[in-house]
Write a protein that holds these residues in place. Structure first.
Motif, PDB file in Angstrom:
ATOM      1  N   VAL A 133      16.491 -36.233   6.150  1.00 54.53           N
ATOM      2  CA  VAL A 133      16.914 -34.833   6.155  1.00 54.53           C
ATOM      3  C   VAL A 133      16.442 -34.181   4.855  1.00 54.53           C
ATOM      4  N   VAL A 134      15.781 -33.051   4.989  1.00 56.84           N
ATOM      5  CA  VAL A 134      15.312 -32.255   3.849  1.00 56.84           C
ATOM      6  C   VAL A 134      16.148 -30.988   3.808  1.00 56.84           C
ATOM      7  N   TYR A 135      16.631 -30.614   2.629  1.00 55.87           N
ATOM      8  CA  TYR A 135      17.513 -29.445   2.564  1.00 55.87           C
ATOM      9  C   TYR A 135      17.227 -28.592   1.335  1.00 55.87           C
ATOM     10  N   ASP A 136      17.618 -27.332   1.418  1.00 55.14           N
ATOM     11  CA  ASP A 136      17.489 -26.389   0.308  1.00 55.14           C
ATOM     12  C   ASP A 136      18.543 -26.756  -0.731  1.00 55.14           C
ATOM     13  N   LYS A 137      18.096 -27.244  -1.882  1.00 54.12           N
ATOM     14  CA  LYS A 137      19.058 -27.776  -2.852  1.00 54.12           C
ATOM     15  C   LYS A 137      19.871 -26.689  -3.536  1.00 54.12           C
ATOM     16  N   ASN A 138      19.472 -25.437  -3.372  1.00 53.81           N
ATOM     17  CA  ASN A 138      20.234 -24.336  -3.968  1.00 53.81           C
ATOM     18  C   ASN A 138      21.260 -23.729  -3.016  1.00 53.81           C
ATOM     19  N   ASP A 144      27.073 -32.226   2.986  1.00 55.34           N
ATOM     20  CA  ASP A 144      27.142 -31.556   4.289  1.00 55.34           C
ATOM     21  C   ASP A 144      26.039 -32.005   5.238  1.00 55.34           C
ATOM     22  N   VAL A 145      25.076 -32.771   4.730  1.00 57.83           N
ATOM     23  CA  VAL A 145      23.944 -33.177   5.573  1.00 57.83           C
ATOM     24  C   VAL A 145      23.586 -34.649   5.379  1.00 57.83           C
ATOM     25  N   ASP A 146      24.531 -35.452   4.895  1.00 55.42           N
ATOM     26  CA  ASP A 146      24.193 -36.848   4.607  1.00 55.42           C
ATOM     27  C   ASP A 146      24.471 -37.797   5.769  1.00 55.42           C
ATOM     28  N   THR A 147      24.751 -37.233   6.964  1.00 51.97           N
ATOM     29  CA  THR A 147      24.787 -38.030   8.191  1.00 51.97           C
ATOM     30  C   THR A 147      24.084 -37.240   9.288  1.00 51.97           C
ATOM     31  N   ALA A 211       9.252 -24.580   5.909  1.00 48.47           N
ATOM     32  CA  ALA A 211      10.165 -23.523   6.365  1.00 48.47           C
ATOM     33  C   ALA A 211      11.442 -23.502   5.537  1.00 48.47           C
ATOM     34  N   VAL A 212      11.907 -24.681   5.128  1.00 51.68           N
ATOM     35  CA  VAL A 212      13.085 -24.741   4.251  1.00 51.68           C
ATOM     36  C   VAL A 212      12.748 -24.108   2.899  1.00 51.68           C
ATOM     37  N   ALA A 213      11.599 -24.464   2.346  1.00 50.94           N
ATOM     38  CA  ALA A 213      11.198 -23.921   1.046  1.00 50.94           C
ATOM     39  C   ALA A 213      11.008 -22.401   1.104  1.00 50.94           C
ATOM     40  N   VAL A 247      15.978 -34.406  -0.658  1.00 52.11           N
ATOM     41  CA  VAL A 247      15.885 -35.310   0.496  1.00 52.11           C
ATOM     42  C   VAL A 247      17.097 -36.226   0.517  1.00 52.11           C
ATOM     43  N   VAL A 248      17.625 -36.459   1.714  1.00 51.29           N
ATOM     44  CA  VAL A 248      18.727 -37.404   1.859  1.00 51.29           C
ATOM     45  C   VAL A 248      18.398 -38.388   2.981  1.00 51.29           C
TER      46      VAL A 248
END
Length: 348
Positions: A133-138, A144-147, A211-213, A247-248
């Motif tokens: 999972v890739v996420y917007d770190k800001n 909230d997205v580690d599963t 798209a996330v970036a 990334v998680v």
């Protein structure tokens, strides 16, 4: 020289020439691996064995269709595919010739192989890639997205980008989730994931990360090697993308992160089986396994192989992470169920 003597001399020359022709072997490889770095892998095999590789490139589905169309006349000797579901499908459709190889059985763990029979094992996995999972770190909290389950939670509504649910990489992920949760809960999960999409599924994994970036969404699902490519890129714009995201590796406290696999098999109608098995054994060697890790940012499957890839280590926080241990053949077996669930949910 008499006519009889000429004939005898010609026959003698023909006998002398025959061994050199016999020694020149060609292996016909149908490959879904479209990675330029693999050229060195094939070249090294030829240098070591003298066996030339004649490669035909296509995607997994194209290779499967070609094998069926060619039937017994197929020239294919070795098949390389990049997805567990496709490897499983090739196995159950009888497109592979089972192999008995002590070297392969000792090197490749059982969870990364097809189902063995009295005739042998139909396919072997040679490298893995994690579905991360890739996420917007800001904008997104890691917890909230580690599963994978949380991707379908209402707290992530409108946040998620993902490629088509019917793409083999997602069919395998969803097949694993079905194996872990059971069909009823997996159906609910797929519906929840669809409800949380920021836009309709489109593009490949790199497109989801970008798209996330770019702010189109805040969470994406990607194979790990796409992330590593951007991390290792010489392009400033690619590195700028990775500065905006984190990334998680999901489910570290439960069943572990889903792994997909790239693997190989001997084609059912191979006319060159001995060389084909030799090639598969080469892919399980430390030299080739290190190539998978460093050339295409994948994790080797062979036991005891140690690799050093800074991008993989940085991504996973030191190189170690908990991976799920369910047999990938079971994941592939769920693909029909998964496609039916996607259709019921209206997931593109």
């Amino acid at each position: 020289m008499s006519h009889k003597a000429l004939v005898a001399a010609a026959a003698a020359l023909a006998c002398l020439a025959t061994p050199s022709f016999a020694q020149e072997q060609v292996l016909n490889l149908y490959s879904a691996r479209h990675y330029p770095t693999d050229e060195a892998l094939y070249g090294n095999f030829t240098k070591a064995t003298g066996i030339k590789i004649n490669r035909v490139d296509s995607d997994d589905a194209g290779i499967m269709a070609r094998l069926k169309a060619e039937g017994a006349a197929s020239p294919a000797d070795v098949i390389l595919l990049v997805d567990a579901a496709r490897l499983y499908k090739g196995e159950v459709e009888g497109l592979f010739k089972p192999v008995k190889s002590k070297a392969l059985e000792e090197a490749i763990p059982a969870q990364y192989r097809g189902k063995p029979t009295a005739e042998g094992t139909p396919w072997f996995g040679f490298s893995t890639r994690a579905r991360v999972v890739v996420y917007d770190k800001n904008k997104v909290q890691r917890q909230d997205v580690d599963t994978y389950e949380e991707l379908a939670d209402a707290k992530n509504k409108g946040r998620i980008c993902i490629r088509s649910g019917s793409h083999p990489y997602n069919l395998s992920l969803f097949g694993a989730i079905t194996e872990h949760l059971g069909e009823a809960k997996a159906q609910d999960w797929i519906r929840g994931l669809k409800d949380n999409l920021a836009r309709d599924p489109k593009g490949g994994d790199t497109d989801q990360i970008k798209a996330v970036a770019a702010g189109e969404c805040q969470v994406a699902v990607s194979n790990s090697y796409y992330v590593a490519r951007l991390m290792r890129s010489a392009k400033p714009e690619d590195r700028a993308v990775m500065e905006k995201v984190a990334v998680v590796f999901p489910n570290q406290q439960t069943w572990g992160t889903h792994l997909n696999i790239a693997g190989g098999a001997v084609a059912k109608n191979s006319k060159n089986t001995d060389a084909a098995v030799k090639f598969l054994e080469y892919l399980a060697s430390p030299e080739a396994q290190n190539h998978f890790a460093n050339g295409n940012n994948e994790w080797p499957t062979a036991k005891g192989v140690k690799v050093s890839n800074p991008a993989l280590e940085a991504m996973s926080g030191g190189g170690d992470f908990k991976a799920e241990t369910i047999p990938l053949a079971a994941v592939g077996a769920n693909q029909v169920k998964v496609q039916q669930m996607l259709d019921r949910a209206g997931f593109k």
